[in-house]
Design a protein around this motif. Structure first.
Motif, PDB file in Angstrom:
ATOM      1  N   LYS A 169       0.842  -1.188   0.000  1.00 20.29           N
ATOM      2  CA  LYS A 169       0.000   0.000   0.000  1.00 20.29           C
ATOM      3  C   LYS A 169       0.883   1.246   0.000  1.00 20.29           C
ATOM      4  CE  LYS A 169      -3.781  -2.414   0.254  1.00 20.29           C
ATOM      5  NZ  LYS A 169      -4.710  -2.497  -0.910  1.00 20.29           N
ATOM      6  N   TRP A 172      -0.069   5.800   3.519  1.00 20.46           N
ATOM      7  CA  TRP A 172      -0.260   5.350   4.902  1.00 20.46           C
ATOM      8  C   TRP A 172      -0.609   6.527   5.813  1.00 20.46           C
ATOM      9  CZ3 TRP A 172       0.293   0.503   7.303  1.00 20.46           C
ATOM     10  CH2 TRP A 172       0.646  -0.552   6.454  1.00 20.46           C
ATOM     11  N   GLY A 223     -10.136   9.778   7.523  1.00 18.53           N
ATOM     12  CA  GLY A 223     -10.965   9.598   6.334  1.00 18.53           C
ATOM     13  C   GLY A 223     -10.720  10.664   5.289  1.00 18.53           C
ATOM     14  N   ARG A 226      -7.725  10.019   3.049  1.00 19.70           N
ATOM     15  CA  ARG A 226      -7.887   8.912   2.100  1.00 19.70           C
ATOM     16  C   ARG A 226      -6.653   7.996   2.028  1.00 19.70           C
ATOM     17  NH1 ARG A 226      -9.001  11.062  -3.320  1.00 19.70           N
ATOM     18  NH2 ARG A 226      -7.767  12.834  -2.642  1.00 19.70           N
ATOM     19  N   ASP A 228      -4.426   4.437   2.149  1.00 19.66           N
ATOM     20  CA  ASP A 228      -4.616   3.052   1.698  1.00 19.66           C
ATOM     21  C   ASP A 228      -4.476   2.070   2.851  1.00 19.66           C
ATOM     22  OD1 ASP A 228      -4.795   3.955  -0.955  1.00 19.66           O
ATOM     23  OD2 ASP A 228      -2.606   3.854  -1.198  1.00 19.66           O
ATOM     24  N   ALA A 229      -3.816   2.492   3.944  1.00 20.00           N
ATOM     25  CA  ALA A 229      -3.588   1.612   5.090  1.00 20.00           C
ATOM     26  C   ALA A 229      -3.280   2.465   6.317  1.00 20.00           C
ATOM     27  CB  ALA A 229      -2.446   0.637   4.810  1.00 20.00           C
ATOM     28  N   ILE A 230      -3.421   1.855   7.502  1.00 18.27           N
ATOM     29  CA  ILE A 230      -3.229   2.558   8.769  1.00 18.27           C
ATOM     30  C   ILE A 230      -2.180   1.835   9.607  1.00 18.27           C
ATOM     31  CG2 ILE A 230      -4.339   3.369  10.898  1.00 18.27           C
ATOM     32  CD1 ILE A 230      -5.545   4.670   8.460  1.00 18.27           C
ATOM     33  N   PHE A 251     -15.334   2.900   8.800  1.00 15.59           N
ATOM     34  CA  PHE A 251     -14.044   3.351   8.277  1.00 15.59           C
ATOM     35  C   PHE A 251     -13.093   2.180   8.033  1.00 15.59           C
ATOM     36  CE2 PHE A 251      -9.622   4.679   9.134  1.00 15.59           C
ATOM     37  CZ  PHE A 251      -9.448   5.563   8.086  1.00 15.59           C
ATOM     38  N   PHE A 252     -13.163   1.163   8.892  1.00 16.29           N
ATOM     39  CA  PHE A 252     -12.221   0.056   8.795  1.00 16.29           C
ATOM     40  C   PHE A 252     -12.662  -1.034   7.818  1.00 16.29           C
ATOM     41  CE2 PHE A 252     -11.185   1.576  13.219  1.00 16.29           C
ATOM     42  CZ  PHE A 252      -9.947   2.104  12.885  1.00 16.29           C
ATOM     43  N   MET A 255     -10.161  -1.716   5.134  1.00 16.08           N
ATOM     44  CA  MET A 255      -8.957  -0.915   5.391  1.00 16.08           C
ATOM     45  C   MET A 255      -7.898  -1.760   6.090  1.00 16.08           C
ATOM     46  SD  MET A 255      -7.327   2.004   5.281  1.00 16.08           S
ATOM     47  CE  MET A 255      -8.595   3.238   4.943  1.00 16.08           C
ATOM     48  N   VAL A 257      -4.964  -2.603   8.466  1.00 17.51           N
ATOM     49  CA  VAL A 257      -4.433  -1.938   9.658  1.00 17.51           C
ATOM     50  C   VAL A 257      -3.306  -2.790  10.235  1.00 17.51           C
ATOM     51  CG1 VAL A 257      -4.910  -1.066  11.975  1.00 17.51           C
ATOM     52  CG2 VAL A 257      -6.657  -0.864  10.180  1.00 17.51           C
TER      53      VAL A 257
END
Length: 406
Positions: A169, A172, A223, A226, A228-230, A251-252, A255, A257
């Motif tokens: 991704k 981040w 959010g 925007r 692609d990953a957390i 939100f997740f 997504m 994480v």
């Protein structure tokens, strides 16, 4: 009246004489003890530290079997710092000056661990940092009198970065508690992921006050970026709030994480059925560790406390077991002997053999990496694998640059 006064005087003298007569016995008892002063934030983080206390108790009981350590019994004197550096130093001073402890251990928050390490260096007293994760403890602010048990921030991030890179991704976002541990974790993640994936971008950072996260606002800011990953570093009540706010807002959903510490039972117990599925985490999957060392620990712990262990149980147990082995190897209780004994000290943990590295005083205790899921309404870890802490460290040349010369 005179007779009453005489009686009171006689009672006072008798009391003093009794205390004097008892003094040699008290001194003899103290001389036959190895005293460990333990300082921690019990009132602030009970979910972790109550099991931690159980682990310490179990290790002390094991150490005191068959005559104790070199014929001396281990005694733990516990103090609460209320999550405050000043309180921690005050308690450390009392433990050293009044209680005459032979070593200090404990610390939960990284800033408190650093304060205790500085105290140890100035007072020349041995300190085993059990829980604080900051890299500064063993590198930038490392000293001759401080060792650290648990896998550091760098080590745990290094265990997760290969999994993050596999996601491939590009954009981040990072969420972390705004103090030493969180700041260090965020910087290490950015550095190591950039090395593994040069085109990565960090589009949002949310640094939140510890135990005071405004989860709704954090999710909204994430959010808007925007990603692609957390990468998440929040823990305790903060991570619970983040998960529930993100779940409510969907939100997740879809997504990816990557999250430090979230696989620990202390936090999965609270999340329960709300545990987010698929998060890549470090943690302690106690139900699924099938090794002889862990089986023995689990059986002893459940028999003693009629409960399952948390990660705090492992940390508390290993802190006291390490000190017991250190005193046994030293053959003495003075600081210099204990300090030298810990250099290269080998100890058997519920995760297998570990040692304390001479080059930076960091133990090689590792951690489990896996993914979150739910079973019977409870959070669990799946796809688990243990990563030896010795494999998640920078090389000796890098450590030498980061750690001040002795």
């Amino acid at each position: 009246m005179r007779n009453g006064a005489q009686q009171r005087l006689l009672a006072f003298i008798t009391s003093v004489m009794t205390c004097v007569a008892m003094t040699p016995a008290v001194h003899a008892q103290s001389a036959n003890e190895i005293r460990i002063g333990e300082i921690n934030s019990y009132k602030i983080f009970p979910a972790f530290l109550e099991p931690y206390k159980n682990g310490m108790e179990l290790a002390a009981e094991e150490a005191n079997q068959d005559g104790g350590i070199n014929g001396r019994k281990l005694k733990i004197i516990i103090r609460d710092d209320a999550g405050n550096q000043g309180n921690a130093i005050k308690e450390a001073q009392a433990l050293v000056s009044r209680d005459k402890v032979h070593a200090l251990t404990g610390g939960f928050l990284s800033n408190i661990g650093l304060a205790l390490a500085d105290f140890a260096a100035h007072r020349k007293v041995f300190y085993l940092a059990s829980e604080p994760l900051t890299d500064k403890l063993v590198w930038a602010d490392g000293n001759d009198y401080t060792y650290r048990l648990r896998a550091s921030t760098y080590m745990q991030v290094a265990m997760l970065v290969p999994e993050a890179a596999k996601l491939n991704k590009k954009r981040w976002a990072i969420v972390y508690p705004n103090y030493e541990y969180g700041q260090s974790a965020a910087e290490t993640f950015k550095t190591l992921l950039k090395q593994a994936q040069p085109d990565v971008q960090f589009v949002q950072e949310q640094a939140t006050p510890l135990n005071k996260v405004d989860a709704g606002s954090v999710i909204q800011a994430l959010g808007e970026a925007r990603p692609d990953a957390i990468f998440n570093v929040l823990f305790g009540p903060d991570v619970t709030k983040l998960v529930r706010a993100g779940t409510t807002r969907k939100f997740f959903d879809g997504m990816p994480v990557v999250s430090l510490l979230t696989g620990e039972p202390e936090y999965l117990d609270t999340l329960g059925a709300d545990t987010p599925k698929g998060w890549i985490v470090t943690g302690y999957p106690w139900q699924f560790i099938d090794t002889p060392e862990h089986k023995a620990f689990l059986e002893a712990y459940q028999k003693r406390f009629n409960d399952y262990p948390r990660l705090g149980s492992i940390v508390g147990y290993m802190a006291i077991k390490s000190l017991a082995e250190g005193f046994r190897k030293a053959g003495a209780t003075d600081t210099e002997s204990l300090r030298k004994a810990f250099s290269g000290l080998e100890v058997t943990s519920p995760f297998g053999p570990i040692s304390y590295r001479p080059q930076d005083h960091q133990s090689t205790l590792g951690a489990y990496v896996g993914k979150l899921d739910t079973k019977d309404g409870r959070g669990i870890m799946t796809d688990i694998r243990y990563i030896d802490g010795a494999t998640a460290q920078p090389d000796d040349a890098q450590v030498a640059k980061m750690r001040p010369a002795k």
